[in-house]
Design an enzyme around this catalytic site. Structure first.
Site, short mmCIF file in Angstrom:
data_model
loop_
_atom_site.label_atom_id
_atom_site.label_comp_id
_atom_site.label_asym_id
_atom_site.label_seq_id
_atom_site.Cartn_x
_atom_site.Cartn_y
_atom_site.Cartn_z
N ARG A 187 -4.09 21.06 -14.62
CA ARG A 187 -3.05 20.11 -15.04
C ARG A 187 -3.33 19.50 -16.41
O ARG A 187 -2.39 19.08 -17.10
CB ARG A 187 -2.88 19.02 -13.98
N LYS A 232 6.35 22.63 -15.13
CA LYS A 232 5.58 21.48 -14.63
C LYS A 232 5.33 21.63 -13.13
O LYS A 232 4.24 21.35 -12.64
CB LYS A 232 6.28 20.17 -14.97
N GLU A 285 -5.13 16.76 -11.24
CA GLU A 285 -5.80 17.09 -12.51
C GLU A 285 -7.30 17.33 -12.37
O GLU A 285 -8.11 16.76 -13.09
CB GLU A 285 -5.51 16.02 -13.57
N HIS A 343 6.27 7.71 -27.89
CA HIS A 343 5.28 8.57 -27.24
C HIS A 343 5.49 10.04 -27.63
O HIS A 343 4.54 10.73 -28.01
CB HIS A 343 5.38 8.39 -25.71
N ARG A 376 0.82 -1.24 0.00
CA ARG A 376 0.00 0.00 0.00
C ARG A 376 0.84 1.27 0.00
O ARG A 376 0.38 2.34 0.36
CB ARG A 376 -0.97 0.03 1.18
N GLU A 387 8.16 17.12 -25.85
CA GLU A 387 7.56 17.50 -24.55
C GLU A 387 8.16 18.82 -24.05
O GLU A 387 7.50 19.54 -23.32
CB GLU A 387 7.75 16.38 -23.52
N HIS A 416 -2.28 9.94 -28.14
CA HIS A 416 -2.59 8.61 -27.59
C HIS A 416 -3.31 7.76 -28.62
O HIS A 416 -3.12 6.54 -28.68
CB HIS A 416 -3.43 8.74 -26.32
N HIS A 438 -1.88 15.25 -26.54
CA HIS A 438 -1.95 13.87 -26.08
C HIS A 438 -3.23 13.15 -26.53
O HIS A 438 -3.23 11.93 -26.64
CB HIS A 438 -1.83 13.79 -24.56
N ASN A 447 -1.51 17.95 -21.12
CA ASN A 447 -1.85 16.90 -22.09
C ASN A 447 -2.06 17.47 -23.49
O ASN A 447 -2.66 16.81 -24.35
CB ASN A 447 -3.12 16.17 -21.65
N LYS A 463 2.41 11.16 -11.70
CA LYS A 463 1.49 10.30 -12.44
C LYS A 463 2.20 8.98 -12.70
O LYS A 463 3.32 8.98 -13.24
CB LYS A 463 1.11 10.94 -13.78
P1 NAD Z 1 11.17 4.89 -22.73
O1 NAD Z 1 11.07 4.80 -21.27
O2 NAD Z 1 10.63 3.76 -23.53
O3 NAD Z 1 12.68 5.15 -23.11
C1 NAD Z 1 13.01 5.29 -24.46
C2 NAD Z 1 14.10 4.31 -24.90
O4 NAD Z 1 15.36 4.82 -24.49
C3 NAD Z 1 14.00 2.92 -24.31
O5 NAD Z 1 14.39 1.99 -25.28
C4 NAD Z 1 15.01 2.97 -23.18
O6 NAD Z 1 15.51 1.71 -22.84
C5 NAD Z 1 16.08 3.83 -23.77
N1 NAD Z 1 16.92 4.57 -22.85
C6 NAD Z 1 16.55 5.20 -21.71
N2 NAD Z 1 17.56 5.92 -21.22
C7 NAD Z 1 18.60 5.73 -22.05
C8 NAD Z 1 19.91 6.23 -22.09
N3 NAD Z 1 20.34 7.14 -21.22
N4 NAD Z 1 20.73 5.81 -23.07
C9 NAD Z 1 20.28 4.95 -24.01
N5 NAD Z 1 19.03 4.45 -24.05
C10 NAD Z 1 18.21 4.86 -23.08
O7 NAD Z 1 10.41 6.18 -23.27
P2 NAD Z 1 10.32 7.69 -22.74
O8 NAD Z 1 10.18 8.50 -23.95
O9 NAD Z 1 11.37 8.01 -21.78
O10 NAD Z 1 8.95 7.69 -21.93
C11 NAD Z 1 7.73 7.46 -22.57
C12 NAD Z 1 6.75 7.00 -21.54
O11 NAD Z 1 6.55 8.02 -20.56
C13 NAD Z 1 5.38 6.68 -22.09
O12 NAD Z 1 4.95 5.45 -21.58
C14 NAD Z 1 4.50 7.80 -21.59
O13 NAD Z 1 3.17 7.42 -21.42
C15 NAD Z 1 5.17 8.15 -20.29
N6 NAD Z 1 4.91 9.52 -19.83
C16 NAD Z 1 4.50 9.69 -18.56
C17 NAD Z 1 4.29 10.96 -18.06
C18 NAD Z 1 3.90 11.16 -16.62
O14 NAD Z 1 3.58 12.28 -16.24
N7 NAD Z 1 3.98 10.12 -15.79
C19 NAD Z 1 4.52 12.07 -18.88
C20 NAD Z 1 4.95 11.87 -20.18
C21 NAD Z 1 5.16 10.58 -20.65
N1 GLY Z 2 2.39 14.60 -18.65
C1 GLY Z 2 1.12 15.07 -18.18
C2 GLY Z 2 1.05 15.28 -16.73
O1 GLY Z 2 1.99 15.01 -16.00
O2 GLY Z 2 0.05 15.71 -16.25
#
Ligand code: NAD
Ligand code: GLY
Length: 370
Positions: free
Chosen positions: A249, A235, A245, A273, A129, A193, A260, A256, A253, A151
């Site tokens: 917030r 942010k 949100e 993404h 939890r 982003e 999405h 998005h 998006n 998030k």
């Molecule tokens: P990812 O986590 O898939 O990383 C991208 C690629 O880069 C992967 O293949 C990873 O293994 C590789 N990688 C990571 N760091 C590296 C490094 N330093 N050197 C070499 N390779 C490296 O993708 P991302 O773009 O980082 O994140 C996308 C995800 O984030 C999506 O799932 C999206 O929904 C999520 N997201 C969440 C929020 C939130 O607020 N929580 C906001 C935006 C996006």
């Molecule tokens: N990336 C959207 C949020 O964090 O709200």
């Protein structure tokens, strides 16, 4: 004699959320420096959650830097990719926690991009939890967006990020040096982003990006430090006012809703993404223009910047019916009515519905013919 530290904290950005506040450290050489981790929660046991790509690059270095802080530090490397942001992969984190007799104080370190960060955060929110976690983002996208704000989520085959929780990390450490190993396509996805923050909140940032996009693409440290700091500040400002949100917030998006739909419509992992969000921003800008909110000059200005960031600006051919169907499975949708983040004037965003006919026009204009 121990080697002199080359670590340098260039910026600290606070996230102000009362008793859930935490700092973001932005700098170089931070990963290997034990002092970086002084703000992490104290615990006998830690688990570094990473993936099979990032583990060989950085896991041993983080483990070494944390050695004085935790008695036992285990590592779990998940399969890499958006396609693995699911229950089955999440369970590997719970397996590692239980196999290592983790307790309520065990600290999770999310070492990787947004996929690792979102899944680790969700595991931290739900194991016993709730246990503490630290974000160690290694992609540009994760440093400017996903590691900040709490998030956490996994995907469902019917919708992106549909299963998750709001759960804040205790610390975020952005070591800009880790961006040096990021593939170019992933780096560009992160720039989407960064660019997002301009139209929704900060026109001076958009001006700065137009003048400095080449320095960013070349990954100059000073330019990266500025882009990561400003993104985190914006942010932090948004999340500090609306953590869960309820309203504001949602502007984060921008791009998005269309994005999405591109991601889930093509199958997770086909478009990155950030690529989907960048193209989604172009579509949301055209929608804003058709709603009479911004001029075509502004749409073209942002589109040109996205192109310079080496991002796709033409959407895939899913067909308007499929786009609309996918966009109805969106957390902003209410009673099946799709809500879009639109730009109501340069530097300001709002959430609103739009007539299907207008959305179809945008899809026809911005996407390949189906
Ligand atoms: P990812 O986590 O898939 O990383 C991208 C690629 O880069 C992967 O293949 C990873 O293994 C590789 N990688 C990571 N760091 C590296 C490094 N330093 N050197 C070499 N390779 C490296 O993708 P991302 O773009 O980082 O994140 C996308 C995800 O984030 C999506 O799932 C999206 O929904 C999520 N997201 C969440 C929020 C939130 O607020 N929580 C906001 C935006 C996006
Ligand atoms: N990336 C959207 C949020 O964090 O709200």
């Amino acid at each position: 004699m121990p080697a002199a530290s080359t670590a340098s904290v260039l910026h600290q950005v606070p996230i102000e959320l009362g008793d859930r506040s935490y700092p973001i450290s932005i700098g170089t050489g931070l990963l290997d420096e034990p002092a970086t981790w002084a703000g992490a929660p104290p615990a006998a046991h830690a688990l570094i959650v990473t993936n099979t790509t990032v583990a060989p690059l950085y896991a041993a270095r983080l483990q070494k830097a944390l050695a004085g802080r935790h008695k036992a530090i285990h590592v779990v490397a998940l399969p890499d990719g958006e396609a693995h942001k699911d229950w089955q992969t999440l369970n590997l984190i719970f397996d590692a926690l239980l196999e290592n007799a983790s307790d309520r104080k065990t600290v999770l370190y999310a070492l990787g991009g947004g996929v690792v960060g979102d899944m680790t955060g969700f595991a931290a929110a739900s194991y016993m939890r709730g246990i503490p976690f630290v974000q160690v983002p290694t992609t540009l996208l994760a440093q400017v967006d996903s590691s900040v704000g709490g998030k956490t989520a996994i995907n469902h085959p019917l919708g992106k990020n549909m299963i998750g929780a709001f759960y804040q990390p205790r610390l975020v450490v952005c070591d800009l040096d880790t961006l040096g190993t990021l593939p170019a396509r992933e780096f560009s996805a992160g720039l989407a982003e960064v660019i997002k923050y301009g139209p929704i909140a900060d026109m001076p940032l958009l001006d700065w990006l137009e003048s400095n996009i080449d320095r960013l693409v070349a990954r100059e440290t000073a330019a990266l430090a500025h882009a990561v700091r400003r993104s985190c500040e914006i942010k932090a400002w948004v999340v500090g006012q609306d953590e869960r949100e309820a309203g504001l917030r949602a502007i984060l998006n921008f791009g998005h809703t269309f994005g999405h739909a591109i991601e889930s419509g093509l199958g997770y992992g086909q478009w990155l993404h950030g690529e989907a969000v960048g193209c989604g921003m172009v579509m949301a800008l055209h929608l804003s223009q058709r709603l009479g909110l911004v001029g075509m000059d502004f749409v073209e200005r942002v589109t040109a910047l996205l192109r310079k960031a080496r991002l796709p600006v033409v959407g895939p051919a899913l067909g308007a019916d499929r786009y609309l169907e996918l966009m109805r499975v969106d957390k902003k949708a209410e009673a099946g009515e799709i809500k879009f983040v639109v730009i109501d004037r340069p530097g300001s965003a709002a959430v609103r519905a739009a007539p299907d006919a207008l959305v179809r026009e945008v899809i026809a204009h911005c996407c390949r013919p189906s």
